[in-house]
Design an enzyme around this catalytic site. Structure first.
Site, PDB file in Angstrom:
ATOM      1  N   SER A   1       0.838  -1.217   0.000  1.00  0.00           N
ATOM      2  CA  SER A   1       0.000   0.000   0.000  1.00  0.00           C
ATOM      3  C   SER A   1       0.869   1.262   0.000  1.00  0.00           C
ATOM      4  CB  SER A   1      -0.972   0.002   1.177  1.00  0.00           C
ATOM      5  OG  SER A   1      -0.308  -0.230   2.392  1.00  0.00           O
TER       6      SER A   1
ATOM      7  N   HIS B   1      -2.105  -8.873   1.790  1.00  0.00           N
ATOM      8  CA  HIS B   1      -1.796  -7.609   2.494  1.00  0.00           C
ATOM      9  C   HIS B   1      -2.970  -7.288   3.419  1.00  0.00           C
ATOM     10  CE1 HIS B   1       0.143  -3.914   3.295  1.00  0.00           C
ATOM     11  NE2 HIS B   1      -0.228  -3.195   2.260  1.00  0.00           N
TER      12      HIS B   1
ATOM     13  N   ARG C   1       2.103  -4.556  16.831  1.00  0.00           N
ATOM     14  CA  ARG C   1       0.727  -4.099  16.612  1.00  0.00           C
ATOM     15  C   ARG C   1      -0.243  -5.185  17.065  1.00  0.00           C
ATOM     16  NH1 ARG C   1       1.196  -2.912  10.360  1.00  0.00           N
ATOM     17  NH2 ARG C   1       2.040  -5.012  10.545  1.00  0.00           N
TER      18      ARG C   1
HETATM   19  N1  AMX Z   1       0.940 -19.838   6.415  1.00  0.00           N
HETATM   20  C1  AMX Z   1       1.431 -20.758   5.563  1.00  0.00           C
HETATM   21  N2  AMX Z   1       2.517 -20.569   4.797  1.00  0.00           N
HETATM   22  C2  AMX Z   1       3.168 -19.392   4.930  1.00  0.00           C
HETATM   23  C3  AMX Z   1       2.739 -18.396   5.838  1.00  0.00           C
HETATM   24  C4  AMX Z   1       1.565 -18.645   6.587  1.00  0.00           C
HETATM   25  N3  AMX Z   1       1.063 -17.752   7.426  1.00  0.00           N
HETATM   26  N4  AMX Z   1       3.574 -17.355   5.745  1.00  0.00           N
HETATM   27  C5  AMX Z   1       4.498 -17.672   4.808  1.00  0.00           C
HETATM   28  N5  AMX Z   1       4.240 -18.903   4.320  1.00  0.00           N
HETATM   29  C6  AMX Z   1       4.934 -19.584   3.229  1.00  0.00           C
HETATM   30  C7  AMX Z   1       4.814 -18.738   1.978  1.00  0.00           C
HETATM   31  O1  AMX Z   1       3.550 -18.937   1.326  1.00  0.00           O
HETATM   32  C8  AMX Z   1       5.989 -19.191   1.163  1.00  0.00           C
HETATM   33  O2  AMX Z   1       5.642 -20.420   0.577  1.00  0.00           O
HETATM   34  P1  AMX Z   1       6.118 -20.795  -0.947  1.00  0.00           P
HETATM   35  O3  AMX Z   1       7.606 -20.804  -0.856  1.00  0.00           O
HETATM   36  O4  AMX Z   1       5.486 -22.110  -1.185  1.00  0.00           O
HETATM   37  O5  AMX Z   1       5.592 -19.679  -1.799  1.00  0.00           O
HETATM   38  C9  AMX Z   1       7.036 -19.453   2.236  1.00  0.00           C
HETATM   39  O6  AMX Z   1       6.318 -19.620   3.468  1.00  0.00           O
HETATM   40  C10 AMX Z   1       8.040 -18.324   2.401  1.00  0.00           C
HETATM   41  O7  AMX Z   1       7.326 -17.106   2.617  1.00  0.00           O
HETATM   42  P2  AMX Z   1       7.968 -15.936   3.487  1.00  0.00           P
HETATM   43  O8  AMX Z   1       9.202 -15.465   2.806  1.00  0.00           O
HETATM   44  O9  AMX Z   1       8.059 -16.313   4.915  1.00  0.00           O
HETATM   45  O10 AMX Z   1       6.814 -14.841   3.414  1.00  0.00           O
HETATM   46  P3  AMX Z   1       6.567 -13.776   2.264  1.00  0.00           P
HETATM   47  O11 AMX Z   1       7.436 -12.611   2.540  1.00  0.00           O
HETATM   48  O12 AMX Z   1       6.635 -14.399   0.910  1.00  0.00           O
HETATM   49  O13 AMX Z   1       5.055 -13.403   2.520  1.00  0.00           O
HETATM   50  C11 AMX Z   1       3.164 -12.922   3.855  1.00  0.00           C
HETATM   51  C12 AMX Z   1       4.664 -12.671   3.653  1.00  0.00           C
HETATM   52  C13 AMX Z   1       2.647 -11.981   4.949  1.00  0.00           C
HETATM   53  C14 AMX Z   1       2.424 -12.585   2.552  1.00  0.00           C
HETATM   54  C15 AMX Z   1       2.953 -14.413   4.246  1.00  0.00           C
HETATM   55  O14 AMX Z   1       3.565 -14.640   5.494  1.00  0.00           O
HETATM   56  C16 AMX Z   1       1.494 -14.819   4.284  1.00  0.00           C
HETATM   57  O15 AMX Z   1       0.932 -15.181   3.247  1.00  0.00           O
HETATM   58  N6  AMX Z   1       0.848 -14.750   5.493  1.00  0.00           N
HETATM   59  C17 AMX Z   1      -0.560 -15.042   5.619  1.00  0.00           C
HETATM   60  C18 AMX Z   1      -1.382 -13.838   5.124  1.00  0.00           C
HETATM   61  C19 AMX Z   1      -1.260 -12.657   6.054  1.00  0.00           C
HETATM   62  O16 AMX Z   1      -1.393 -12.787   7.265  1.00  0.00           O
HETATM   63  N7  AMX Z   1      -1.032 -11.451   5.483  1.00  0.00           N
HETATM   64  C20 AMX Z   1      -1.007 -10.214   6.277  1.00  0.00           C
HETATM   65  C21 AMX Z   1       0.363  -9.599   6.347  1.00  0.00           C
HETATM   66  C22 AMX Z   1       0.327  -8.300   7.107  1.00  0.00           C
HETATM   67  C23 AMX Z   1      -0.311  -7.229   6.293  1.00  0.00           C
HETATM   68  O17 AMX Z   1       0.229  -6.795   5.305  1.00  0.00           O
HETATM   69  N8  AMX Z   1      -1.495  -6.806   6.642  1.00  0.00           N
END
Ligand code: AMX
Length: 432
Positions: free
Chosen positions: A239, A269, A325
């Site tokens: 964002s 996000h 947070r």
């Molecule tokens: N559950 C399951 N798997 C997860 C996970 C979770 N909560 N968080 C990360 N992973 C997985 C990823 O999908 C990725 O898998 P892949 O290699 O098969 O694609 C692997 O772990 C490595 O990811 P990462 O480097 O730790 O995370 P990222 O920087 O790529 O992504 C985020 C970060 C937040 C998108 C991810 O942790 C996620 O999808 N979390 C769940 C959704 C969420 O809570 N989003 C809110 C974030 C905060 C915000 O912006 N509001």
């Protein structure tokens, strides 16, 4: 000192620092870029500059150098309330200075004078299908107001580059004053049979939002806390970066805010807070409403992972610890709603999810993020239409994104234009 005077002094002091860095040290390297970063979303590439907040992977966000607990403690409080004025936080983000009570009172009055979403915005939103997602309505409402931009008018009159920040600040203040009304209007249009509640000129921004939503105290403090917590998370998140990118073309803040809202609407996000609630409702349905044992909850988490889904509310692109947070909202829950059933679910999740994500070995951060907790509080106070939660995030995030854009203009940051490569070029660089 008024906000604008304080800001002007800061800008005058700051400009020579940026100019010197550019002139004398422009060739000094701050980052190298690997192939995995080029393909992988520029993760960790250090190529953005902001002084408004900094995200330490192990400590979490600092606003102008202050942690979340420090920020909440030092900003002037709304009389008789637990939480500070959101307006005081705006002052802090923009100037880096902790405002006095008088400074805040001035800004509260200034923002009150700027309230009033134009009627044509409401007409347009009423003409849209009622099942449109609230984030779409929110983004469209902001974009529709673009014709109000003071920046465009000044630009067309030949505004000098050094002065670009001034009408940008005007636009930002107008938008901050109006976003709560726009958000609350969308809520009451979509979920409460089109029964908008007019703003109350006696209330501060957070209090007025709760009033326009039609939700009683202490929801006013929930709103203040929520907007402050979600205000900024440095510049690289989708964002903030979307807002900065669009504004770098000298598009006004209406365009930039609409774009940042569009980025926030993605499930990875901001939309994650609605996903968390939806996911927990699924758990509750499966468990027949009973708070599950840790063993049962583990099974459910593994089922989610094994079906290829992420566990919403956990993990982060930068953070490597529990999100402060999240922690601040958990403190609020422990104080105000310790027996809430959804809070109990979230608390069981806090215990079981991190070890499971660690065992699975994929997520770099197994700890909860802001979204794991925020929907719980909203639900408790009656805001159970979780599609709407990301709009709240958007109102909060506008505080940081627009403060950044004012500073982008003040320091004359240029249009953003990274360079792309082809896959064949990467193969050649790799010596494949
Ligand atoms: N559950 C399951 N798997 C997860 C996970 C979770 N909560 N968080 C990360 N992973 C997985 C990823 O999908 C990725 O898998 P892949 O290699 O098969 O694609 C692997 O772990 C490595 O990811 P990462 O480097 O730790 O995370 P990222 O920087 O790529 O992504 C985020 C970060 C937040 C998108 C991810 O942790 C996620 O999808 N979390 C769940 C959704 C969420 O809570 N989003 C809110 C974030 C905060 C915000 O912006 N509001």
């Amino acid at each position: 000192m008024t906000l604008k005077e304080a800001l002007e002094t800061k800008i005058d002091d700051w400009r020579p620092r940026t100019t010197r860095l550019l002139k004398e040290f422009g060739d000094v390297k701050v980052s190298d870029v690997s192939i995995s970063q080029a393909i992988g979303g520029a993760r960790g590439v250090r190529c953005l500059v902001t002084d408004i907040s900094y995200l330490d992977p192990n400590e979490g966000i600092r606003f102008r150098g202050h942690t979340i607990p420090e920020t909440l403690a030092m900003l002037p409080k709304v009389p008789g309330k637990e939480m500070p004025f959101v307006e005081g936080h705006i002052y802090l983000l923009l100037t880096g200075q902790v405002p006095t009570e008088d400074d805040v009172a001035d800004l509260v009055e200034d923002l009150k004078r700027r309230r009033g979403v134009p009627g044509y915005v409401f007409d347009m939103l009423r003409a849209m299908p009622l099942d449109t997602h609230p984030m779409t309505l929110f983004s469209a409402g902001i974009l529709a107001m673009q014709r109000e931009s003071a920046y465009v008018e000044a630009y067309n009159e030949g505004l000098g580059k050094m002065d670009h920040w001034q009408p940008t600040l005007e636009d930002a203040l107008n938008l901050w004053a109006r976003l709560p009304e726009l958000g609350a209007f969308i809520y009451r249009l979509k979920y409460k049979g089109d029964t908008p509640i007019a703003p109350d000129p006696d209330l501060d921004l957070g209090g007025d939002f709760a009033h326009m939503m039609g939700i009683d105290d202490p929801y006013d403090d929930v709103a203040r806390l929520y907007f402050i917590l979600h205000s900024d998370h440095e510049s690289g998140n989708v964002s903030a970066h979307a807002g900065h990118l669009v504004a770098s073309a000298l598009s006004d803040v209406y365009y930039a805010t609409s774009a940042m809202i569009d980025g926030l609407a993605g499930p990875l996000h901001g939309l994650a807070n609605q996903e968390v609630l939806r996911w927990i409702q699924g758990v509750m349905d499966k468990m027949g409403g009973v708070v599950p044992t840790e063993e049962k909850m583990k099974e459910f988490v593994w089922d989610t992972l094994n079906s290829g889904q992420v566990v919403p509310g956990f993990g982060h692109a930068v953070l490597r610890k529990t999100d402060p947070r999240y922690a601040e909202q958990r403190n609020f829950c422990l104080k105000h709603l310790p027996d809430d059933p959804i809070f109990k679910y979230v608390d069981v999740l806090y215990k079981v999810v991190p070890p499971i994500l660690e065992e699975q070995g994929k997520a770099k951060n197994p700890w909860p993020n802001v979204d794991a907790q925020s929907g719980v509080i909203q639900w408790h106070y009656g805001l159970q239409e979780y599609d709407f939660y990301t709009v709240l995030f958007g109102i909060g995030r506008s505080l940081g994104v627009l403060s950044n854009i004012v500073w982008d203009r003040a320091l004359g940051y240029p249009i953003e234009r990274p360079k792309s490569l082809t896959t064949a070029m990467l193969e050649e660089i790799a010596g494949v």
